[in-house]
Enzyme design. Structure first.
Site, PDB file in Angstrom:
ATOM      1  N   ALA A  47       0.815  -1.224   0.000  1.00 51.48           N
ATOM      2  CA  ALA A  47       0.000   0.000   0.000  1.00 51.48           C
ATOM      3  C   ALA A  47       0.842   1.265   0.000  1.00 51.48           C
ATOM      4  O   ALA A  47       0.308   2.362   0.130  1.00 51.48           O
ATOM      5  CB  ALA A  47      -0.944  -0.012   1.207  1.00 51.48           C
ATOM      6  N   ASN A  57      -1.973  -7.594  -2.314  1.00 53.50           N
ATOM      7  CA  ASN A  57      -1.612  -6.836  -3.514  1.00 53.50           C
ATOM      8  C   ASN A  57      -0.098  -6.739  -3.743  1.00 53.50           C
ATOM      9  O   ASN A  57       0.339  -6.545  -4.878  1.00 53.50           O
ATOM     10  CB  ASN A  57      -2.203  -5.418  -3.389  1.00 53.50           C
ATOM     11  CG  ASN A  57      -1.562  -4.435  -4.343  1.00 53.50           C
ATOM     12  OD1 ASN A  57      -1.909  -4.379  -5.531  1.00 53.50           O
ATOM     13  ND2 ASN A  57      -0.600  -3.652  -3.850  1.00 53.50           N
ATOM     14  N   TYR A  89       6.976 -14.571 -12.716  1.00 58.86           N
ATOM     15  CA  TYR A  89       5.832 -13.704 -12.381  1.00 58.86           C
ATOM     16  C   TYR A  89       4.504 -14.375 -12.772  1.00 58.86           C
ATOM     17  O   TYR A  89       3.556 -14.399 -11.980  1.00 58.86           O
ATOM     18  CB  TYR A  89       6.014 -12.380 -13.108  1.00 58.86           C
ATOM     19  CG  TYR A  89       4.950 -11.341 -12.848  1.00 58.86           C
ATOM     20  CD1 TYR A  89       4.931 -10.617 -11.661  1.00 58.86           C
ATOM     21  CD2 TYR A  89       3.977 -11.058 -13.805  1.00 58.86           C
ATOM     22  CE1 TYR A  89       3.968  -9.640 -11.429  1.00 58.86           C
ATOM     23  CE2 TYR A  89       3.013 -10.088 -13.591  1.00 58.86           C
ATOM     24  CZ  TYR A  89       3.007  -9.382 -12.403  1.00 58.86           C
ATOM     25  OH  TYR A  89       2.049  -8.420 -12.184  1.00 58.86           O
ATOM     26  N   ALA A 110       3.888 -17.519 -13.164  1.00 60.34           N
ATOM     27  CA  ALA A 110       3.619 -18.672 -12.283  1.00 60.34           C
ATOM     28  C   ALA A 110       3.063 -18.197 -10.948  1.00 60.34           C
ATOM     29  O   ALA A 110       2.115 -18.785 -10.405  1.00 60.34           O
ATOM     30  CB  ALA A 110       4.914 -19.465 -12.064  1.00 60.34           C
ATOM     31  N   LYS A 165       1.361 -15.491 -10.372  1.00 58.94           N
ATOM     32  CA  LYS A 165       0.012 -14.935 -10.543  1.00 58.94           C
ATOM     33  C   LYS A 165      -1.011 -16.040 -10.859  1.00 58.94           C
ATOM     34  O   LYS A 165      -2.154 -15.968 -10.423  1.00 58.94           O
ATOM     35  CB  LYS A 165       0.033 -13.861 -11.638  1.00 58.94           C
ATOM     36  CG  LYS A 165       0.851 -12.628 -11.257  1.00 58.94           C
ATOM     37  CD  LYS A 165       0.320 -11.974  -9.991  1.00 58.94           C
ATOM     38  CE  LYS A 165       1.028 -10.691  -9.626  1.00 58.94           C
ATOM     39  NZ  LYS A 165       0.495 -10.050  -8.426  1.00 58.94           N
TER      40      LYS A 165
HETATM   41  P1  NDP Z   1       4.332  -1.060  -7.669  1.00 57.46           P
HETATM   42  O1  NDP Z   1       5.689  -1.570  -7.985  1.00 57.46           O
HETATM   43  O2  NDP Z   1       3.990   0.358  -7.942  1.00 57.46           O
HETATM   44  O3  NDP Z   1       4.004  -1.351  -6.126  1.00 57.46           O
HETATM   45  C1  NDP Z   1       4.288  -2.573  -5.542  1.00 57.46           C
HETATM   46  C2  NDP Z   1       3.948  -2.522  -4.085  1.00 57.46           C
HETATM   47  O4  NDP Z   1       4.276  -3.798  -3.503  1.00 57.46           O
HETATM   48  C3  NDP Z   1       4.701  -1.464  -3.336  1.00 57.46           C
HETATM   49  O5  NDP Z   1       3.835  -0.806  -2.438  1.00 57.46           O
HETATM   50  C4  NDP Z   1       5.753  -2.254  -2.568  1.00 57.46           C
HETATM   51  O6  NDP Z   1       6.025  -1.598  -1.344  1.00 57.46           O
HETATM   52  C5  NDP Z   1       5.028  -3.554  -2.335  1.00 57.46           C
HETATM   53  N1  NDP Z   1       5.941  -4.658  -2.068  1.00 57.46           N
HETATM   54  C6  NDP Z   1       6.877  -5.191  -2.895  1.00 57.46           C
HETATM   55  N2  NDP Z   1       7.573  -6.133  -2.254  1.00 57.46           N
HETATM   56  C7  NDP Z   1       7.075  -6.197  -0.991  1.00 57.46           C
HETATM   57  C8  NDP Z   1       7.396  -6.963   0.154  1.00 57.46           C
HETATM   58  N3  NDP Z   1       8.373  -7.871   0.136  1.00 57.46           N
HETATM   59  N4  NDP Z   1       6.686  -6.771   1.280  1.00 57.46           N
HETATM   60  C9  NDP Z   1       5.700  -5.849   1.310  1.00 57.46           C
HETATM   61  N5  NDP Z   1       5.336  -5.085   0.262  1.00 57.46           N
HETATM   62  C10 NDP Z   1       6.038  -5.263  -0.872  1.00 57.46           C
HETATM   63  O7  NDP Z   1       3.351  -2.042  -8.426  1.00 57.46           O
HETATM   64  P2  NDP Z   1       1.802  -1.921  -8.852  1.00 57.46           P
HETATM   65  O8  NDP Z   1       1.070  -1.013  -7.959  1.00 57.46           O
HETATM   66  O9  NDP Z   1       1.776  -1.717 -10.307  1.00 57.46           O
HETATM   67  O10 NDP Z   1       1.358  -3.434  -8.584  1.00 57.46           O
HETATM   68  C11 NDP Z   1       0.549  -3.845  -7.496  1.00 57.46           C
HETATM   69  C12 NDP Z   1       0.082  -5.265  -7.757  1.00 57.46           C
HETATM   70  O11 NDP Z   1      -0.654  -5.297  -8.967  1.00 57.46           O
HETATM   71  C13 NDP Z   1       1.231  -6.262  -7.929  1.00 57.46           C
HETATM   72  O12 NDP Z   1       0.882  -7.491  -7.313  1.00 57.46           O
HETATM   73  C14 NDP Z   1       1.313  -6.430  -9.416  1.00 57.46           C
HETATM   74  O13 NDP Z   1       1.848  -7.679  -9.776  1.00 57.46           O
HETATM   75  C15 NDP Z   1      -0.142  -6.302  -9.819  1.00 57.46           C
HETATM   76  N6  NDP Z   1      -0.346  -5.957 -11.206  1.00 57.46           N
HETATM   77  C16 NDP Z   1       0.091  -4.753 -11.719  1.00 57.46           C
HETATM   78  C17 NDP Z   1      -0.096  -4.470 -13.053  1.00 57.46           C
HETATM   79  C18 NDP Z   1       0.350  -3.181 -13.680  1.00 57.46           C
HETATM   80  O14 NDP Z   1       0.200  -3.046 -14.907  1.00 57.46           O
HETATM   81  N7  NDP Z   1       0.883  -2.228 -12.943  1.00 57.46           N
HETATM   82  C19 NDP Z   1      -0.766  -5.415 -13.955  1.00 57.46           C
HETATM   83  C20 NDP Z   1      -1.193  -6.636 -13.317  1.00 57.46           C
HETATM   84  C21 NDP Z   1      -0.982  -6.881 -11.999  1.00 57.46           C
HETATM   85  P3  NDP Z   1       7.450  -1.475  -0.624  1.00 57.46           P
HETATM   86  O15 NDP Z   1       8.499  -1.411  -1.680  1.00 57.46           O
HETATM   87  O16 NDP Z   1       7.292  -0.230   0.196  1.00 57.46           O
HETATM   88  O17 NDP Z   1       7.542  -2.709   0.233  1.00 57.46           O
END
Ligand code: NDP
Length: 248
Positions: free
Chosen positions: A14, A90, A155, A157, A159
């Site tokens: 978030a 998410n 990725y 796999a 999802k």
């Molecule tokens: P971002 O890279 O903008 O955000 C990813 C978020 O995940 C960040 O808030 C990050 O927070 C958090 N995160 C990553 N690793 C960890 C961890 N180990 N522990 C806790 N939090 C973590 O990506 P999006 O907002 O684009 O993507 C969000 C979701 O939507 C993902 O699951 C992505 O696969 C999915 N998605 C996105 C698409 C797109 O086109 N953008 C398409 C399809 C799916 P922090 O680094 O602060 O931990």
């Protein structure tokens, strides 16, 4: 009008992008939202935005790739609120490369964050949800989990695995008033996709019948619907939010 007044929600990932938009939307609709991620400064900023709009939110420092962090994070949130009624898994990462070049660590880290993290956090929060006999679990998967994508075996796999979790858990917990669904975004403009070069971006846009990239708000509104009482009879579903890019 969706009303989530009085509900307790937790959204992982978030601190930015889709997760941040989901947290803001759930709070706007009345839920008290715990925003979980690793970047505490960004979480604090998102919490402040929600609070300044009159909503209720709290930051939770959480690394979903760490079982210890999940255990202590779940404990902290249950001590504070007693339950989590709406869980949005998410958090996600990519480590794209062709299969022959993919390092074991590229595979492990993506699976640990995107799939195992969602499993462990769900498990840690499920008992109070079962006792409460009301719950919403929403997993953010991807169009790629349905279609596959060159350069993304790890990725895709992870999802596709989330879809398997969604449908299996939906069957396990349905009798307790808990629904489990997935949202499958298509191409959404966030930090994750900002690394794509302009050529790839334009090629993607030609594949989208609605003619535009999606926004984090497009996804947030779908999650809010699935979290609401209006979606009470929907479970085990994968909701495509992709502008028609893939019609399953
Ligand atoms: P971002 O890279 O903008 O955000 C990813 C978020 O995940 C960040 O808030 C990050 O927070 C958090 N995160 C990553 N690793 C960890 C961890 N180990 N522990 C806790 N939090 C973590 O990506 P999006 O907002 O684009 O993507 C969000 C979701 O939507 C993902 O699951 C992505 O696969 C999915 N998605 C996105 C698409 C797109 O086109 N953008 C398409 C399809 C799916 P922090 O680094 O602060 O931990």
């Amino acid at each position: 009008m969706i009303n989530l007044q009085g509900r307790i929600a937790l959204v992982t990932g978030a601190s930015q992008g889709i997760g941040r938009a989901v947290a803001i939307e759930l709070a706007r609709l009345g839920a008290t939202v715990a925003l979980a991620a690793r970047n505490e400064a960004k979480l604090a900023e998102a919490v402040a935005e929600i609070e300044s709009a009159g909503g209720q939110a709290a930051a939770l420092s959480l690394d979903v790739a760490s079982e210890d962090s999940i255990k202590s994070g779940a404990k902290a949130i249950l001590e504070r609120y007693g339950k989590v009624e709406i869980l949005v898994n998410n958090a996600g990462i990519t480590r794209d490369t062709l299969v022959l070049r993919m390092k074991r660590d590229d595979w492990d880290s993506v699976l640990a964050t995107n799939l195992t993290g969602a499993f462990l956090l769900t498990q840690a929060l499920l008992s109070p949800m079962l006792r409460n006999r009301w719950g919403r679990i929403i997993n953010i998967t991807s169009v790629v989990g349905r279609t596959g994508q060159a350069g993304q075996v790890n990725y895709a796999a992870s999802k596709a695995g989330l879809i398997g979790i969604t449908r299996s858990l939906a069957r396990e917990v349905a009798s307790r008033g808990i629904t489990v669904n997935a949202v499958a975004p298509g191409y959404i403009e966030t930090a994750m996709t900002s690394i794509l070069d302009e050529k790839v971006r334009q090629a993607m846009l030609t594949q989208i019948p609605l003619g535009r990239a999606g926004t984090d708000k497009d996804i947030a509104q779908s999650v809010a619907f699935l979290a609401s009482d209006a979606a009470a009879y929907i479970t085990g579903h994968v909701l495509d939010v992709n502008g028609g890019m893939f019609m399953g």
